[in-house]
Design a protein around this motif. Structure first.
Motif, PDB file in Angstrom:
ATOM      1  N   ASN A 158       0.801  -1.226   0.000  1.00 32.46           N
ATOM      2  CA  ASN A 158       0.000   0.000   0.000  1.00 32.46           C
ATOM      3  C   ASN A 158       0.830   1.269   0.000  1.00 32.46           C
ATOM      4  O   ASN A 158       0.419   2.284  -0.576  1.00 32.46           O
ATOM      5  N   GLU A 159       2.006   1.243   0.674  1.00 36.48           N
ATOM      6  CA  GLU A 159       2.751   2.487   0.858  1.00 36.48           C
ATOM      7  C   GLU A 159       4.215   2.401   0.441  1.00 36.48           C
ATOM      8  O   GLU A 159       4.834   3.428   0.170  1.00 36.48           O
ATOM      9  N   GLY A 160       4.769   1.201   0.455  1.00 42.32           N
ATOM     10  CA  GLY A 160       6.209   1.087   0.221  1.00 42.32           C
ATOM     11  C   GLY A 160       7.026   1.557   1.408  1.00 42.32           C
ATOM     12  O   GLY A 160       8.230   1.830   1.278  1.00 42.32           O
ATOM     13  N   VAL A 161       6.381   1.647   2.577  1.00 35.98           N
ATOM     14  CA  VAL A 161       7.050   2.087   3.804  1.00 35.98           C
ATOM     15  C   VAL A 161       6.702   1.116   4.916  1.00 35.98           C
ATOM     16  O   VAL A 161       5.526   0.826   5.148  1.00 35.98           O
ATOM     17  N   VAL A 162       7.725   0.619   5.600  1.00 36.55           N
ATOM     18  CA  VAL A 162       7.525  -0.238   6.770  1.00 36.55           C
ATOM     19  C   VAL A 162       7.860   0.575   8.003  1.00 36.55           C
ATOM     20  O   VAL A 162       9.003   1.009   8.187  1.00 36.55           O
ATOM     21  N   ARG A 163       6.860   0.827   8.814  1.00 41.71           N
ATOM     22  CA  ARG A 163       7.036   1.573  10.063  1.00 41.71           C
ATOM     23  C   ARG A 163       7.138   0.540  11.190  1.00 41.71           C
ATOM     24  O   ARG A 163       6.154  -0.141  11.492  1.00 41.71           O
ATOM     25  N   TRP A 164       8.313   0.457  11.817  1.00 37.55           N
ATOM     26  CA  TRP A 164       8.578  -0.665  12.707  1.00 37.55           C
ATOM     27  C   TRP A 164       9.621  -0.278  13.750  1.00 37.55           C
ATOM     28  O   TRP A 164      10.500   0.542  13.484  1.00 37.55           O
ATOM     29  N   PRO A 165       9.559  -0.887  14.932  1.00 39.92           N
ATOM     30  CA  PRO A 165      10.561  -0.574  15.965  1.00 39.92           C
ATOM     31  C   PRO A 165      11.789  -1.490  15.858  1.00 39.92           C
ATOM     32  O   PRO A 165      11.752  -2.536  15.221  1.00 39.92           O
ATOM     33  N   TYR A 166      12.860  -1.067  16.495  1.00 40.81           N
ATOM     34  CA  TYR A 166      14.070  -1.878  16.644  1.00 40.81           C
ATOM     35  C   TYR A 166      14.554  -2.427  15.302  1.00 40.81           C
ATOM     36  O   TYR A 166      14.754  -3.627  15.120  1.00 40.81           O
ATOM     37  N   GLY A 167      14.786  -1.510  14.366  1.00 38.23           N
ATOM     38  CA  GLY A 167      15.254  -1.931  13.051  1.00 38.23           C
ATOM     39  C   GLY A 167      16.577  -2.663  13.097  1.00 38.23           C
ATOM     40  O   GLY A 167      16.864  -3.499  12.243  1.00 38.23           O
ATOM     41  N   ALA A 168      17.413  -2.380  14.102  1.00 30.86           N
ATOM     42  CA  ALA A 168      18.730  -3.019  14.192  1.00 30.86           C
ATOM     43  C   ALA A 168      18.692  -4.360  14.909  1.00 30.86           C
ATOM     44  O   ALA A 168      19.717  -5.049  14.982  1.00 30.86           O
ATOM     45  N   ALA A 169      17.546  -4.738  15.455  1.00 36.54           N
ATOM     46  CA  ALA A 169      17.446  -6.024  16.157  1.00 36.54           C
ATOM     47  C   ALA A 169      17.602  -7.164  15.158  1.00 36.54           C
ATOM     48  O   ALA A 169      16.945  -7.193  14.118  1.00 36.54           O
ATOM     49  N   GLU A 170      18.476  -8.123  15.479  1.00 34.94           N
ATOM     50  CA  GLU A 170      18.787  -9.207  14.549  1.00 34.94           C
ATOM     51  C   GLU A 170      18.054 -10.501  14.921  1.00 34.94           C
ATOM     52  O   GLU A 170      17.993 -10.879  16.087  1.00 34.94           O
ATOM     53  N   THR A 171      17.513 -11.150  13.890  1.00 34.48           N
ATOM     54  CA  THR A 171      16.905 -12.473  14.041  1.00 34.48           C
ATOM     55  C   THR A 171      17.430 -13.357  12.906  1.00 34.48           C
ATOM     56  O   THR A 171      18.113 -12.881  12.001  1.00 34.48           O
ATOM     57  N   ALA A 172      17.085 -14.634  12.957  1.00 30.32           N
ATOM     58  CA  ALA A 172      17.517 -15.589  11.923  1.00 30.32           C
ATOM     59  C   ALA A 172      16.289 -16.291  11.373  1.00 30.32           C
ATOM     60  O   ALA A 172      15.989 -17.427  11.749  1.00 30.32           O
ATOM     61  N   PRO A 173      15.540 -15.645  10.488  1.00 31.44           N
ATOM     62  CA  PRO A 173      14.267 -16.210  10.024  1.00 31.44           C
ATOM     63  C   PRO A 173      14.448 -17.587   9.394  1.00 31.44           C
ATOM     64  O   PRO A 173      15.318 -17.789   8.541  1.00 31.44           O
ATOM     65  N   VAL A 174      13.597 -18.519   9.793  1.00 33.47           N
ATOM     66  CA  VAL A 174      13.649 -19.877   9.263  1.00 33.47           C
ATOM     67  C   VAL A 174      12.453 -20.097   8.343  1.00 33.47           C
ATOM     68  O   VAL A 174      11.332 -19.688   8.663  1.00 33.47           O
ATOM     69  N   ASP A 175      12.703 -20.709   7.208  1.00 37.76           N
ATOM     70  CA  ASP A 175      11.659 -20.983   6.227  1.00 37.76           C
ATOM     71  C   ASP A 175      10.696 -22.028   6.787  1.00 37.76           C
ATOM     72  O   ASP A 175      11.124 -23.079   7.263  1.00 37.76           O
ATOM     73  N   ILE A 222      12.063   0.025  -0.674  1.00 35.06           N
ATOM     74  CA  ILE A 222      11.101   0.053   0.429  1.00 35.06           C
ATOM     75  C   ILE A 222      11.760   0.786   1.582  1.00 35.06           C
ATOM     76  O   ILE A 222      12.878   0.443   2.001  1.00 35.06           O
ATOM     77  N   THR A 223      11.107   1.771   2.099  1.00 36.78           N
ATOM     78  CA  THR A 223      11.658   2.586   3.179  1.00 36.78           C
ATOM     79  C   THR A 223      11.380   1.935   4.525  1.00 36.78           C
ATOM     80  O   THR A 223      10.245   1.476   4.768  1.00 36.78           O
ATOM     81  N   PHE A 224      12.392   1.869   5.371  1.00 41.65           N
ATOM     82  CA  PHE A 224      12.199   1.422   6.755  1.00 41.65           C
ATOM     83  C   PHE A 224      12.176   2.661   7.637  1.00 41.65           C
ATOM     84  O   PHE A 224      13.156   3.408   7.708  1.00 41.65           O
ATOM     85  N   GLN A 225      11.064   2.882   8.305  1.00 42.09           N
ATOM     86  CA  GLN A 225      10.913   4.043   9.186  1.00 42.09           C
ATOM     87  C   GLN A 225      10.893   3.569  10.630  1.00 42.09           C
ATOM     88  O   GLN A 225       9.992   2.829  11.038  1.00 42.09           O
ATOM     89  N   GLU A 226      11.876   3.972  11.379  1.00 42.10           N
ATOM     90  CA  GLU A 226      12.020   3.517  12.762  1.00 42.10           C
ATOM     91  C   GLU A 226      10.933   4.121  13.654  1.00 42.10           C
ATOM     92  O   GLU A 226      10.680   5.337  13.628  1.00 42.10           O
ATOM     93  N   LEU A 227      10.288   3.278  14.443  1.00 38.24           N
ATOM     94  CA  LEU A 227       9.313   3.713  15.435  1.00 38.24           C
ATOM     95  C   LEU A 227       9.873   3.499  16.825  1.00 38.24           C
ATOM     96  O   LEU A 227      10.630   2.551  17.065  1.00 38.24           O
ATOM     97  N   SER A 228       9.481   4.333  17.746  1.00 36.37           N
ATOM     98  CA  SER A 228       9.773   4.064  19.148  1.00 36.37           C
ATOM     99  C   SER A 228       8.822   2.984  19.642  1.00 36.37           C
ATOM    100  O   SER A 228       7.772   2.740  19.031  1.00 36.37           O
TER     101      SER A 228
END
Length: 294
Positions: A158-175, A222-228
């Motif tokens: 819808n927007e091409g923008v992901v508004r999300w917290p803790y953009g630097a937090a690392e995970t290891a997504p599993v398929d 796609i823009t990542f917009q950091e949220l508190s």
């Protein structure tokens, strides 16, 4: 020649993102499958040799027909905790083998050590399984790659923008498919009784990196917009359960500055490397552009 009859495997959560693939994989290896659903008409695309049965964890007696004569159960808990003791008791009186889809709540990594009501439930079900004397295998996937669809697909479309917290937090997504393949292997082959398997993807990626990879695969920025954290609570108010929001914020916050926990379990069991997040996105790209989000 006498034909040896193999007892069927009862797959609970059979319409879910893991259970549905488990059904197909077991069928492909010649294992008889009994798929448990709440409603027999829930899925009309089962392979023709899959036996569909109805049952509900909130009514343990409804499971009796599905459990009759099974050799093993793939257990995906899909109900409130109140009936867990009765469900495990019913399973234990009808079979000796269970593979349980749990979570890495016992892993010493900050992401998994935060207060989590689901972890409490999973730990209790594991305790019940042990107390019942069942031969068990515990499957503990970390973050599912498919969470990206649930969390970000609508915003990307819808927007091409992901508004999300803790953009630097690392995970290891599993398929999800790798999780299902491990489950199917432990159900169809010997040697996995007592196994306690933590499953992760092959690499540690920040949440912002994951969004960037989605944009790369789709061929558009796609823009990542950091949220508190407070902004995220406000944006999800009324659509997300507050305990889930608090759980995720605590986990992401605790892992800041720490690489994601990685295991080689998928490779060890399947003999092939787990799929990368980029490969998962490529295989599901249309879901980010056409929807609807599952």
């Amino acid at each position: 020649m006498t034909e040896t009859r193999v007892s069927p495997v009862l797959v609970t959560g059979a319409t879910g993102r893991v259970g549905r693939v488990v059904v197909d994989l077991l069928v492909d290896t010649g294992v008889p499958v009994r798929a448990l659903t709440h409603r027999s008409e829930a899925v009309t695309t089962w392979p023709p040799n899959v036996e569909v049965v109805t049952g509900d964890f909130t009514e343990p007696e409804s499971l009796d027909a599905g459990l009759q004569g099974v050799g093993a159960v793939f257990l995906v808990w899909t109900a409130p905790p109140a009936t867990a003791p009765a469900v495990i008791e019913r399973i234990a009186t009808r079979t000796r083998r269970v593979v349980f889809l749990s979570a890495p709540h016992n892993v010493e990594h900050p992401f998994f050590r935060q207060p989590n009501p689901m972890a409490v439930l999973y730990a209790e079900i594991e305790r019940l399984i042990v107390a019942a004397g069942l031969e068990s295998t515990i499957i503990r996937p970390g973050i599912f790659a498919s969470n990206a669809l649930l969390w970000w697909a609508a915003a990307i479309r819808n927007e091409g923008v992901v508004r999300w917290p803790y953009g630097a937090a690392e995970t290891a997504p599993v398929d999800d498919r790798d999780v299902a393949a491990v489950v199917a292997r432990t159900l169809s082959q010997d040697g996995h009784v007592g196994g306690d398997y933590v499953l992760t993807g092959p690499e540690s990626l920040s949440q912002a990196e994951q969004v960037r990879i989605i944009g790369d695969v789709l061929g558009r920025p796609i823009t990542f917009q950091e949220l508190s954290p407070d902004e995220f609570r406000s944006e999800t108010e009324g659509t997300w359960p507050p305990p889930v929001v608090d759980m995720l914020l605590a986990a992401w916050g605790a892992t800041m500055g720490t690489p994601a926990f990685l295991t080689s379990t998928v490779s060890n069991i399947l003999g092939s490397a787990p799929r990368s997040f980029r490969q998962w996105v490529a295989d599901n790209a249309t879901a980010f552009t056409e929807g609807p989000t599952p």
